[in-house]
Design a protein around this motif. Structure first.
Motif, PDB file in Angstrom:
ATOM      1  N   ILE A   1      12.298   5.769  -8.439  1.00 46.42           N
ATOM      2  CA  ILE A   1      11.813   5.174  -9.693  1.00 46.42           C
ATOM      3  C   ILE A   1      11.082   6.224 -10.521  1.00 46.42           C
ATOM      4  O   ILE A   1      11.315   6.369 -11.724  1.00 46.42           O
ATOM      5  N   VAL A   2      10.201   6.992  -9.869  1.00 49.61           N
ATOM      6  CA  VAL A   2       9.447   8.010 -10.596  1.00 49.61           C
ATOM      7  C   VAL A   2      10.384   9.089 -11.128  1.00 49.61           C
ATOM      8  O   VAL A   2      10.206   9.591 -12.242  1.00 49.61           O
ATOM      9  N   TYR A   3      11.409   9.432 -10.339  1.00 45.29           N
ATOM     10  CA  TYR A   3      12.338  10.485 -10.748  1.00 45.29           C
ATOM     11  C   TYR A   3      12.948  10.177 -12.110  1.00 45.29           C
ATOM     12  O   TYR A   3      13.034  11.042 -12.978  1.00 45.29           O
ATOM     13  N   PHE A   4      13.356   8.925 -12.300  1.00 48.79           N
ATOM     14  CA  PHE A   4      14.023   8.576 -13.549  1.00 48.79           C
ATOM     15  C   PHE A   4      13.052   8.107 -14.630  1.00 48.79           C
ATOM     16  O   PHE A   4      13.270   8.318 -15.810  1.00 48.79           O
ATOM     17  N   LEU A   5      11.987   7.432 -14.236  1.00 46.37           N
ATOM     18  CA  LEU A   5      11.134   6.756 -15.218  1.00 46.37           C
ATOM     19  C   LEU A   5       9.766   7.388 -15.355  1.00 46.37           C
ATOM     20  O   LEU A   5       8.830   6.743 -15.829  1.00 46.37           O
ATOM     21  N   HIS A   6       9.597   8.668 -14.962  1.00 45.44           N
ATOM     22  CA  HIS A   6       8.237   9.206 -14.902  1.00 45.44           C
ATOM     23  C   HIS A   6       7.461   9.144 -16.217  1.00 45.44           C
ATOM     24  O   HIS A   6       6.258   8.934 -16.187  1.00 45.44           O
TER      25      HIS A   6
ATOM     26  N   PHE B   1       9.163   1.196   6.229  1.00 47.51           N
ATOM     27  CA  PHE B   1       8.070   2.109   5.866  1.00 47.51           C
ATOM     28  C   PHE B   1       8.627   3.418   5.326  1.00 47.51           C
ATOM     29  O   PHE B   1       8.004   4.085   4.510  1.00 47.51           O
ATOM     30  N   PHE B   2       9.791   3.806   5.828  1.00 46.96           N
ATOM     31  CA  PHE B   2      10.389   5.075   5.430  1.00 46.96           C
ATOM     32  C   PHE B   2      11.151   4.928   4.111  1.00 46.96           C
ATOM     33  O   PHE B   2      11.151   5.823   3.267  1.00 46.96           O
ATOM     34  N   VAL B   3      11.787   3.772   3.936  1.00 53.12           N
ATOM     35  CA  VAL B   3      12.625   3.573   2.749  1.00 53.12           C
ATOM     36  C   VAL B   3      11.768   3.330   1.497  1.00 53.12           C
ATOM     37  O   VAL B   3      12.122   3.783   0.405  1.00 53.12           O
ATOM     38  N   THR B   4      10.634   2.644   1.673  1.00 50.58           N
ATOM     39  CA  THR B   4       9.810   2.299   0.516  1.00 50.58           C
ATOM     40  C   THR B   4       9.393   3.525  -0.302  1.00 50.58           C
ATOM     41  O   THR B   4       9.523   3.517  -1.537  1.00 50.58           O
ATOM     42  N   PRO B   5       8.900   4.607   0.321  1.00 47.55           N
ATOM     43  CA  PRO B   5       8.569   5.793  -0.489  1.00 47.55           C
ATOM     44  C   PRO B   5       9.789   6.402  -1.180  1.00 47.55           C
ATOM     45  O   PRO B   5       9.654   6.965  -2.273  1.00 47.55           O
ATOM     46  N   LEU B   6      10.980   6.283  -0.551  1.00 47.31           N
ATOM     47  CA  LEU B   6      12.182   6.800  -1.204  1.00 47.31           C
ATOM     48  C   LEU B   6      12.462   6.026  -2.483  1.00 47.31           C
ATOM     49  O   LEU B   6      12.834   6.599  -3.512  1.00 47.31           O
ATOM     50  N   VAL B   7      12.273   4.707  -2.410  1.00 47.62           N
ATOM     51  CA  VAL B   7      12.475   3.885  -3.602  1.00 47.62           C
ATOM     52  C   VAL B   7      11.468   4.278  -4.676  1.00 47.62           C
ATOM     53  O   VAL B   7      11.814   4.466  -5.859  1.00 47.62           O
TER      54      VAL B   7
ATOM     55  N   GLY C   1       0.819  -1.211   0.000  1.00 50.67           N
ATOM     56  CA  GLY C   1       0.000   0.000   0.000  1.00 50.67           C
ATOM     57  C   GLY C   1       0.852   1.259   0.000  1.00 50.67           C
ATOM     58  O   GLY C   1       0.579   2.219  -0.728  1.00 50.67           O
ATOM     59  N   ILE C   2       1.909   1.252   0.822  1.00 50.79           N
ATOM     60  CA  ILE C   2       2.803   2.415   0.898  1.00 50.79           C
ATOM     61  C   ILE C   2       3.445   2.683  -0.455  1.00 50.79           C
ATOM     62  O   ILE C   2       3.526   3.827  -0.910  1.00 50.79           O
ATOM     63  N   PHE C   3       3.866   1.609  -1.126  1.00 50.13           N
ATOM     64  CA  PHE C   3       4.560   1.782  -2.404  1.00 50.13           C
ATOM     65  C   PHE C   3       3.662   2.426  -3.460  1.00 50.13           C
ATOM     66  O   PHE C   3       4.069   3.367  -4.152  1.00 50.13           O
ATOM     67  N   VAL C   4       2.424   1.944  -3.568  1.00 47.88           N
ATOM     68  CA  VAL C   4       1.563   2.489  -4.627  1.00 47.88           C
ATOM     69  C   VAL C   4       1.128   3.917  -4.301  1.00 47.88           C
ATOM     70  O   VAL C   4       1.055   4.771  -5.189  1.00 47.88           O
ATOM     71  N   PHE C   5       0.864   4.204  -3.049  1.00 47.02           N
ATOM     72  CA  PHE C   5       0.493   5.578  -2.686  1.00 47.02           C
ATOM     73  C   PHE C   5       1.673   6.532  -2.919  1.00 47.02           C
ATOM     74  O   PHE C   5       1.495   7.657  -3.396  1.00 47.02           O
ATOM     75  N   ALA C   6       2.889   6.075  -2.570  1.00 48.84           N
ATOM     76  CA  ALA C   6       4.074   6.912  -2.781  1.00 48.84           C
ATOM     77  C   ALA C   6       4.266   7.205  -4.266  1.00 48.84           C
ATOM     78  O   ALA C   6       4.608   8.328  -4.658  1.00 48.84           O
ATOM     79  N   THR C   7       4.035   6.204  -5.099  1.00 44.16           N
ATOM     80  CA  THR C   7       4.169   6.400  -6.540  1.00 44.16           C
ATOM     81  C   THR C   7       3.188   7.455  -7.037  1.00 44.16           C
ATOM     82  O   THR C   7       3.549   8.344  -7.827  1.00 44.16           O
ATOM     83  N   ALA C   8       1.949   7.379  -6.577  1.00 46.46           N
ATOM     84  CA  ALA C   8       0.944   8.369  -6.984  1.00 46.46           C
ATOM     85  C   ALA C   8       1.354   9.772  -6.532  1.00 46.46           C
ATOM     86  O   ALA C   8       1.234  10.744  -7.301  1.00 46.46           O
ATOM     87  N   GLY C   9       1.871   9.894  -5.315  1.00 44.48           N
ATOM     88  CA  GLY C   9       2.312  11.196  -4.812  1.00 44.48           C
ATOM     89  C   GLY C   9       3.483  11.756  -5.612  1.00 44.48           C
ATOM     90  O   GLY C   9       3.506  12.937  -5.968  1.00 44.48           O
TER      91      GLY C   9
END
Lengths: 218, 218, 218
Positions: B82-87, B72-78, B18-26
């Motif tokens: 990913i978004v930074y390079f592959l947006h 929990f903290f590292v997952t949004p950084l990852v 859940g954290i990963f997908v929400f972080a990606t959307a943000g």
């Protein structure tokens, strides 16, 4: 855990009354903004419970009353339901809403200050938190609808009556004379000051030597 | 300290997903807003962890999982990296993102309700806090980018599936029948309802007798 | 309850200095926005105490220092009073304000990281919370005046010096070598990095392959 400063039954009734009027104001704003039924409910909950939730997080009251007292949670739902169906009628009695909101301001600043003191805060901090309890829900509501909180912008003296009421409570506590009568006096003073501020359009001063015409904003 | 309602390993994996997908959307919203790399990271963190942080502050879970669990903290950084390079690629799979977001909604409302109950909240309050866990990060994200939260404005029925899922969990708890299967059922129901709401453009009703044309806003 | 990592007297003086400069910056923004005297006070309080309040809620420090330490509450009132009467003079020394703000950034990220660690957070989480302490008040201030936080928008590298300072503190703690000298080194490094970032207009990168011209926003 703490010695209650006035009877719990009365405090609870005062809290519910304040929650109801604040929730009504929040739900009406949501209708004006054309939010859907869920937005109406959320804005009613946030306006009514936001200030108390902030207070309870600060003083470490776990769980906060907003989540621990079922009646605190249900009351805004009832208010939202009434506004959902009857909003034209409710808006027509807008003046009545303002009167109720002034009552809510008096109730919340007094109960907020009292609860903060019961949880061990100093008198100054208790009064400050009482004011935050009274105005916090409205600030959160305005942030959510993406407006500058009217507290900051409107020069409406909204916080000043709350400040007076909270200070009265702190003084009464320090004089060991907080009871049903002095509590009622603080509530009524806040309420009347707020009504007078609306009636006579009292305006808070801008910064020294600052006129509206020099504002940066349009 | 509490009796876990389902195995911690499974709960942890669900939380991370859940954290990963929400972080990606943000992070994607930050790229669209042309924020810098730090803004991308902040928006990923806030979207992914804001709802759970609010829940943990309310229930008095110290330190909150967002600060106590390194994963929990590292997952949004990852996700932000990913978004930074592959947006461009990530945006192209926007539909996939929506599917993941629906999955996150299901995961968060279920784990949020469960955790709130484990910390002693009542069933109604637990379900309400479960919904707040699921939608809270998105609301904070929208406030930070200075927009009215889409939750309030879009009539998208975003919260309704979460409300159904959280209520299912509360009912299962009250029937002493919350287990891996019923938990999965609540997650899948939320997920499918959200997908159906998107697919068929379900719209939440405005206030009774209120049409869009009478809105105050442009 | 915890072993203090450096002498409380020094920490208190550093905190008050940071609070004062942040409060001044907040009050000046309120004057520019043409807020009334109460708005000036609120914005001074929020800017100065918001970051530390967030930190204390996360680590479970009850009551938070903002409400437990009278001097923390009075200092922003003094700053607001000075700005209220002397704002033209204060604005003229805007460059000096920026220097003080950079000092506040250094002080808050270091004391925030230290306090978070003293309350049992891990090193990574402590550093993250130290950064949040340093930038949180400014973010809250920008949300209240209805702007996208400059932290997210301005590409000003505001957070990067704080990140460096907080990381230095975490490294010193892990090496058991946090003392007055290394603490001062972290503060000064943050301070100088921030001044250099302003002086040479360092800009944080946008997302990979993203140019300003493709921004969605006007």
């Amino acid at each position: 855990m703490f010695h209650d400063l006035f009877p719990p039954g009365i405090q609870h009734a005062l809290d519910l009354a304040g929650i109801f009027v604040f929730a009504t104001a929040g739900a009406l704003l949501a209708v004006r903004k054309n939010f859907d039924v869920f937005g109406i409910v959320v804005l009613a909950l946030v306006t009514a419970l936001g200030g108390g939730l902030f207070r309870d997080l600060v003083i470490g009251a776990v769980p906060p009353a907003a989540f621990g007292e079922l009646s605190f949670f249900v009351t805004p739902l009832v208010a939202a339901g009434i506004v959902y169906f009857l909003h034209p009628e409710v808006q027509r009695i807008n003046r009545a809403i303002n009167v109720f909101d002034a009552a809510g301001l008096g109730l919340f600043c007094v109960t907020g200050t009292t609860k903060a003191y019961e949880y061990g805060l100093g008198l100054t901090a208790s009064a400050a938190l009482g004011v935050a309890t009274a105005v916090g829900g409205g600030v959160l509501r305005d942030v959510l609808v993406n407006e500058v909180p009217s507290l900051l912008r409107d020069r409406e003296m909204y916080a000043v009556p709350a400040l007076v009421g909270a200070t009265m409570v702190a003084v009464f506590i320090s004089m060991h004379s907080l009871n049903a009568i002095t509590t009622g006096l603080a509530i009524v003073t806040t309420f009347v000051l707020r009504l007078l501020a609306m009636r006579y359009h009292w305006r808070a001063p801008l910064a020294w030597n600052r006129r509206s015409s020099v504002a940066e904003e349009p």
